[in-house]
Design a protein around this motif. Sequence first.
Motif, PDB file in Angstrom:
ATOM      1  N   ALA A 114       0.809  -1.340   0.066  1.00 10.75           N
ATOM      2  CA  ALA A 114       0.145   0.006  -0.023  1.00 10.75           C
ATOM      3  C   ALA A 114       0.742   1.349   0.037  1.00 10.75           C
ATOM      4  O   ALA A 114       0.593   2.214  -0.979  1.00 10.75           O
ATOM      5  CB  ALA A 114      -0.945   0.070   1.321  1.00 10.75           C
ATOM      6  N   ARG A 115       1.715   1.323   0.776  1.00 11.57           N
ATOM      7  CA  ARG A 115       2.817   2.535   0.784  1.00 11.57           C
ATOM      8  C   ARG A 115       3.562   2.778  -0.409  1.00 11.57           C
ATOM      9  O   ARG A 115       3.877   3.784  -1.053  1.00 11.57           O
ATOM     10  CB  ARG A 115       3.782   2.358   1.988  1.00 11.57           C
ATOM     11  N   VAL A 116       4.114   1.451  -1.125  1.00  9.62           N
ATOM     12  CA  VAL A 116       4.695   1.624  -2.283  1.00  9.62           C
ATOM     13  C   VAL A 116       3.944   2.209  -3.513  1.00  9.62           C
ATOM     14  O   VAL A 116       4.139   3.141  -4.284  1.00  9.62           O
ATOM     15  CB  VAL A 116       5.332   0.219  -2.779  1.00  9.62           C
ATOM     16  N   GLU A 117       2.619   1.779  -3.291  1.00 10.10           N
ATOM     17  CA  GLU A 117       1.623   2.218  -4.200  1.00 10.10           C
ATOM     18  C   GLU A 117       1.169   3.715  -4.314  1.00 10.10           C
ATOM     19  O   GLU A 117       1.068   4.408  -5.374  1.00 10.10           O
ATOM     20  CB  GLU A 117       0.215   1.339  -4.523  1.00 10.10           C
ATOM     21  N   GLU A 118       1.247   4.296  -3.146  1.00  9.71           N
ATOM     22  CA  GLU A 118       0.890   5.505  -2.564  1.00  9.71           C
ATOM     23  C   GLU A 118       2.043   6.364  -3.137  1.00  9.71           C
ATOM     24  O   GLU A 118       2.023   7.387  -3.986  1.00  9.71           O
ATOM     25  CB  GLU A 118       0.562   5.722  -1.186  1.00  9.71           C
ATOM     26  N   ALA A 119       3.113   5.960  -2.928  1.00  7.82           N
ATOM     27  CA  ALA A 119       4.541   6.648  -3.248  1.00  7.82           C
ATOM     28  C   ALA A 119       4.717   6.623  -4.688  1.00  7.82           C
ATOM     29  O   ALA A 119       4.952   7.719  -5.459  1.00  7.82           O
ATOM     30  CB  ALA A 119       5.918   6.041  -2.933  1.00  7.82           C
ATOM     31  N   ALA A 120       4.348   5.726  -5.463  1.00  8.02           N
ATOM     32  CA  ALA A 120       4.546   5.537  -6.909  1.00  8.02           C
ATOM     33  C   ALA A 120       3.516   6.584  -7.644  1.00  8.02           C
ATOM     34  O   ALA A 120       3.586   7.190  -8.489  1.00  8.02           O
ATOM     35  CB  ALA A 120       4.066   4.160  -7.331  1.00  8.02           C
ATOM     36  N   TRP A 121       2.085   6.413  -6.975  1.00  7.53           N
ATOM     37  CA  TRP A 121       1.033   7.643  -7.418  1.00  7.53           C
ATOM     38  C   TRP A 121       1.807   8.848  -7.311  1.00  7.53           C
ATOM     39  O   TRP A 121       1.554   9.723  -8.177  1.00  7.53           O
ATOM     40  CB  TRP A 121      -0.334   7.401  -6.761  1.00  7.53           C
ATOM     41  N   GLU A 122       2.358   9.248  -6.241  1.00  7.30           N
ATOM     42  CA  GLU A 122       2.909  10.433  -5.855  1.00  7.30           C
ATOM     43  C   GLU A 122       4.142  11.068  -6.834  1.00  7.30           C
ATOM     44  O   GLU A 122       3.812  12.161  -7.436  1.00  7.30           O
ATOM     45  CB  GLU A 122       3.327  10.771  -4.655  1.00  7.30           C
ATOM     46  N   ALA A 123       4.867  10.020  -7.489  1.00  4.31           N
ATOM     47  CA  ALA A 123       5.893  10.339  -8.315  1.00  4.31           C
ATOM     48  C   ALA A 123       5.285  10.484  -9.508  1.00  4.31           C
ATOM     49  O   ALA A 123       5.700  11.611 -10.114  1.00  4.31           O
ATOM     50  CB  ALA A 123       6.958   9.018  -8.169  1.00  4.31           C
ATOM     51  N   VAL A 124       4.243  10.049 -10.015  1.00  4.97           N
ATOM     52  CA  VAL A 124       3.953   9.993 -11.268  1.00  4.97           C
ATOM     53  C   VAL A 124       2.977  11.401 -11.503  1.00  4.97           C
ATOM     54  O   VAL A 124       3.002  12.030 -12.336  1.00  4.97           O
ATOM     55  CB  VAL A 124       2.914   8.891 -11.670  1.00  4.97           C
ATOM     56  N   ASP A 125       2.329  11.667 -10.306  1.00  6.35           N
ATOM     57  CA  ASP A 125       1.489  12.984 -10.327  1.00  6.35           C
ATOM     58  C   ASP A 125       2.736  14.110 -10.480  1.00  6.35           C
ATOM     59  O   ASP A 125       2.170  15.075 -10.938  1.00  6.35           O
ATOM     60  CB  ASP A 125       0.808  13.122  -8.771  1.00  6.35           C
ATOM     61  N   VAL A 126       3.857  14.241  -9.798  1.00  3.37           N
ATOM     62  CA  VAL A 126       4.819  14.866  -9.705  1.00  3.37           C
ATOM     63  C   VAL A 126       5.052  15.225 -11.346  1.00  3.37           C
ATOM     64  O   VAL A 126       5.402  16.440 -11.991  1.00  3.37           O
ATOM     65  CB  VAL A 126       5.772  14.970  -8.690  1.00  3.37           C
ATOM     66  N   LEU A 127       5.660  13.901 -11.794  1.00  2.00           N
ATOM     67  CA  LEU A 127       6.072  13.898 -13.236  1.00  2.00           C
ATOM     68  C   LEU A 127       5.037  14.638 -14.380  1.00  2.00           C
ATOM     69  O   LEU A 127       5.522  15.337 -15.187  1.00  2.00           O
ATOM     70  CB  LEU A 127       6.354  12.548 -13.660  1.00  2.00           C
ATOM     71  N   ALA A 128       3.829  14.395 -13.732  1.00  2.00           N
ATOM     72  CA  ALA A 128       2.668  14.949 -14.749  1.00  2.00           C
ATOM     73  C   ALA A 128       2.400  16.190 -14.514  1.00  2.00           C
ATOM     74  O   ALA A 128       1.350  16.770 -15.107  1.00  2.00           O
ATOM     75  CB  ALA A 128       1.585  13.921 -14.683  1.00  2.00           C
ATOM     76  N   GLY A 129       2.922  16.959 -13.410  1.00  2.00           N
ATOM     77  CA  GLY A 129       2.602  18.251 -13.240  1.00  2.00           C
ATOM     78  C   GLY A 129       1.111  18.357 -12.352  1.00  2.00           C
ATOM     79  O   GLY A 129       0.651  19.391 -12.328  1.00  2.00           O
TER      80      GLY A 129
END
Length: 131
Positions: A114-129
Amino acid sequence: MADARWGLTRTTAGDRVALLRLLFAPDGEADAVLDAPARAYVRGLMERVVPEQAWGVPVLADPGTGGAVKNGWLPRDATGLWVVNSTGCVTAGGRVCAVAVLSDGHASMAEGVARVEEAAWEAVDVLAGRS
């Protein structure tokens, strides 16, 4: 002899993203490191994980686009706390994203996922602005 389990490697998230960039580079661009057949073999393995292991980075993938992943998970002998990692390449929000999330210290594998998936979403959100 060093422990050879993927979940305990000493690579960084940056190391893993650099590896993904080599694995998914167009033929000819990374041949000095791995030739095209070797890269295709590894990509094929990463693209065909069993459904039970399609967590982590693959949850980011746009519908119908699939993805490629190598996950690692295990409890540490000394503490019983879980190391949970996910490294992969997916199309998310129309962009091809190479993502690596490394985590440690979880009470259970499920908590770590669950924590890994949350962090992955955050990273992609940052990349996508989007953050």
